[in-house]
Structure formats: structure tokens, C-alpha cells
Design a protein around this motif. Sequence first.
Motif, short mmCIF file in Angstrom:
data_model
loop_
_atom_site.label_atom_id
_atom_site.label_comp_id
_atom_site.label_asym_id
_atom_site.label_seq_id
_atom_site.Cartn_x
_atom_site.Cartn_y
_atom_site.Cartn_z
N SER A 1 -6.08 93.02 112.76
CA SER A 1 -7.86 93.51 113.32
C SER A 1 -9.28 93.62 112.57
O SER A 1 -10.57 93.39 112.71
CB SER A 1 -8.26 94.71 114.10
OG SER A 1 -8.27 95.72 113.05
N PHE B 1 -11.37 94.71 119.03
CA PHE B 1 -10.50 95.50 120.35
C PHE B 1 -9.83 94.31 121.25
O PHE B 1 -10.04 93.42 120.83
CB PHE B 1 -11.35 96.49 120.65
CG PHE B 1 -12.49 95.37 121.79
CD1 PHE B 1 -12.09 94.94 122.57
CD2 PHE B 1 -13.75 94.59 120.69
CE1 PHE B 1 -13.35 95.00 123.41
CE2 PHE B 1 -14.29 94.56 121.85
CZ PHE B 1 -14.55 94.45 122.56
N ILE C 1 -7.07 98.78 118.13
CA ILE C 1 -8.30 99.02 118.79
C ILE C 1 -8.63 98.70 120.20
O ILE C 1 -8.28 97.85 120.54
CB ILE C 1 -9.53 98.26 118.16
CG1 ILE C 1 -9.13 98.60 116.36
CG2 ILE C 1 -11.05 98.89 118.29
CD1 ILE C 1 -10.63 98.46 115.92
N SER D 1 -8.71 104.20 118.30
CA SER D 1 -7.97 102.87 117.09
C SER D 1 -6.43 103.63 116.99
O SER D 1 -6.36 104.83 116.57
CB SER D 1 -8.83 102.85 116.33
OG SER D 1 -9.48 102.44 115.95
N LEU E 1 -4.61 98.28 112.73
CA LEU E 1 -5.42 98.61 113.32
C LEU E 1 -5.11 98.35 114.70
O LEU E 1 -5.20 96.86 115.35
CB LEU E 1 -6.62 99.31 113.22
CG LEU E 1 -7.16 99.43 112.27
CD1 LEU E 1 -8.99 99.82 112.31
CD2 LEU E 1 -6.75 101.25 112.48
#
Length: 560
Positions: free
Chosen positions: A387, A371, A514, A524, A512
Motif C-alpha cells: 500500500s 485502499f 486498507i 487498516s 497495510l
Amino acid sequence: MEVEMKNIFKFAVITVAAASVVFVSCSEDLVVNENEYHSKEYMFADFGKVKDIMTHSYGYLTAGFSAVGGTMTECATDDAVYANTPNTIKGFYDGSWSANNTMDDCWNTYYSAIRSCNYLMENCPEDYEVAKYLEEYTRNKEQLQNYPWEAKTLRAYYHFELLKRYNSIVIADRTFTPEEVNSLRQVDYATAAEWIADELLEASGHLPATYSGTYFSELGRCTRGFALALRSRVLLYEASPLNNPDNLTERYVSAAAAAKQMIDGNASDGNTFALVNEIFGSESKGVIFAVRQGANNAFERANFPAGYEGGHSGVCPSLNLVEAFDMIDGTPYDRSVNSAALLDPAQRDPRFEKTVLYNGATFKDQTVETFRGGRNGLPLEEASPTSFYLRKFIQESTRLSAGNTNSYQHVWPIIRFPEVYLNYAEALFEATGNPYFTGSLSGVSFTMSPADAVSRVRAIYSLPALPAGLDADTFRARLRNERRVELAFEGHRFWDIRRWKAGDQSKDVYGLDIVKNSDETFTSTRTLVQSRRWEDKWYFYPISEVERHRNTNLTQNSGW
């Protein structure tokens, strides 16, 4: 010497014997020159010297861990992006490559490999009677008489590596003289593929099913299973849309029959064609032929996640690939329905967790944090733009900390048994248009349907069989998806996109974004990481202008 050669050949030969044959280079890469110190008489004087030449021919086999620009070819597909700079691999999709600025140019290398095979095949004696009273005479003679068939198989493999890249190639079925070499002409794809397939079929009739249990136990040598499995790949590529514009059904039938021959032959031989069931993790089973590298940590150093000591991210799987893994109940992942289960390995195909590192996964006793602001996420330098990080092939126990490093061997599968089932399924389906076909075609009885063949691969991971009643388009999508996840990061996606003529369908690569919320939950967002170019001329490589200058008979591929 005996123990040393066992180690060299186990699974596949990586160590290349010192080049005892003096070769000329470049335009004469199909010619052998010998000086007075290395005559044929000297080079083929005894068992040991011939074995050195055989080892040299194996030495051209390469692993795909750093195939192009120091990374994997998947980074030039919609399965991954490369996190590091300079990013040489981008030449495949940014339009910067050309006949004067080539990518992955193997023309000279593989013709050198072919020349080495021809040299052995043309000069290898059948026996050394002068040695018949030596203790190992019988075993050495058996090996000696097998070498030409191994060389024949390797020669076919090297020709195919050229063919899938360059479309029309010179068939080097013998050593050429200097006068001949610069007047050679190419043959078309179908002619070359049929020649390669015939060579493999002939060799398969002479090669052993396995070397396991023999005195030398050199498991990396060419086997009957490798020759037959490779033949199924060659014929499937020939039948595929890129190389079969008229959609000739008989090509698909031939490819299906070739895969069936390998599958049936393995069963009748006591299931010995696969070297082992599992050699580098449960994510990759049924290896038939592979390259084993000596202990090193270069792959881990290139691909450990950013945030781990010594890690540089390297190959970063895409969200496209992550979404390709089915749900554990066997249904396809649907982001509109299953989004909450995207990164839950308990709800996904078991291959997902074996292939990809994701936010929340455990790696080296730490929770992976991809993230934003996480230990392994952006804006950290070299953090994955998708990610996701690579897990497949990674030796997790590798240590990269200064003064405390270690290394492990790595095995690159050139061909595995699941591919043969998938080759069979694709070829028989495309020949009939029926996912559930059984019956006779061209005198061959097909008792296993395409759907059954796919389900056999899925059964390895305890996934449900494909359901009954799939229409042709749905089955084709499921079949291609199965191939994508089963053979992920084994070098297939790059070529499958080409032979299916799907280049313009694989340009957009997603990841993604996040964000960790204050309540420890995550939000996400699916994001476009790269939108790449595609031109149809990229289905085949350009032949280097250097090679065309040396041999003016070489014709360039269309568009280059």
C-alpha cells in the motif's frame, strides 16, 4: 571542449569516454594490451588524451536506481518489495542464486575499473613542457598532476565495492602481466580493508577540498572529503560484527577516528567538503560525492504508482520502514499507541513524507488511493502489495503520457555528510559501549559523543536530540534506526543488514491492507506481505565458478 568537460564532471562523471585503451577481458581483466595504433606514447601524448583516460576511469561509477534486476537493492531487504514481474531481485532471498547463477556479479567489472586506474597511475606524466606556452598550460598541468590521486581514490573505491561483496579479494595495486594474472591470490578482509584505508589516507593529503570556483569547476571529481568519508565507511565495515568476529575494540576506535578526521577537516576547510547542501530535494542533504545521470524518465517509468499514466509501481516501501520513522516529538513510533498517526505526516518525522507515498498523500495533484479498489490500490494490476509507493528520488513533474513525455536529471549520492556522523556515532559507541562518551582513546580526543553525533543529523530536520539516559541496547536500536531512515533507498540497508549479521532478523516484510468504509473512514490491517528465506552464506557473494576456473587459486566463500 572546455564547456563539455564541465558538464561531464559536474557532481560525478557519468559519460564514459570512448575506450581508447584496448583491454583483454575475463580472466585477464587486470592486464592491459595495446595495439600498434594505441601505444602508451599515443595515449599519453597530450593533456586531452590523459583526460580521456581519467574520464574512462570515472565511467565505472554507477548509480543505484536500477542496481540489480532493474531495481534498487532495498527490494532485497525489509525496506521494500518489488511489485513487477519477472522479479529478478528475488534471487537474493529465494535461494536461487549460486556460483553458477550469480547476482550482481561485479568481479570482472570492478577489476576492469581498477585496471583503468592503474594504467593512468603508471603512465601519467607530470608535465608536457612542449605545451608550456599555451594559454591553459598552468591549469592543465595542475589537473594533470592531480589525476593520479583521483585515480588512486577511485581504485580504492572499486576495491571496496569488491571487498564488501566477496570478502576476500585480490589487491590489484599495479598492472599484472599475462603470466601473473591467473596465479594471483586473495587476501583476507582485514588486510584488504587496511590497504584501502591507507590508500585513501594518502590520497586525501594531495586532493583538493573542492573544485568549486576553479577554472574547470568539475565538481564530480574525487575530493579530500570523499577520500576521508569513504575511509570512515571502509573502517566501520571492517569493525562490524560480520568482519570482526572477535569484536576488536581498536577497529572501532580507528573507524571513529577516521570519521572525526573528516568532520574536523571539513570544519577547518571552511565547510567545503560537501558539494552542496541540497541537490535533489530536502530529503537528502550534504552530498559529498555523487553520480549524476543525464535527463531521462526511466526511474519514474519504473516507479510511478500504478494508476498513474506510465507507472509500474516498482519499488514499494514496506510498513517495516514506515514504522521506523519517529513521531514529530522525537519519540519512536509505537503501533500500540500511535496507530492513528501512522499516515499523518504532521505527526511523523519529516523524512517520512519525503521518502514514501501513502494513502491520502498528494502526488501530481491527485490524492493517492492505495485502499482496496482505490485508484492506486489492489486489485489493480501492478498495484503496491504494501500500500506504499516510493517518493524519494522521484521527479514528480515527469510526464509519461504518450506524446507528452519529459525527462529530468537524477543524482545518486555515493556518500553524504550525515553518513559520516552516523559512522562516527556507531564506531565510538561500539568502542566504548557508552552513548554519551567523550574523552581520549588511543591518543585521539573525542569531544562529540555518539548521541551528539546522531542528534546533529536529526537537527537537519528540526527533530529533538536523543534523550539523555539511554541504555546501550536502546541507543544501538535508535542509532541503527536513524541510519535506516536517513539513508533510505540510497543502497545502505542491504549492506548494513549484512555487516551487522542481522539477516535472520529482516526476513518478514509487512504492508497495510486498507479498506475504505461507507462513512469515508479507513480500516487498516497490518499484513505479512513476504516471508523470505535467509542463509548465513548470503552474507557474502559467491565468486563465480567462471572466475575460479580461470584462476584456480581463487578460494570460494564459505557455504557456496
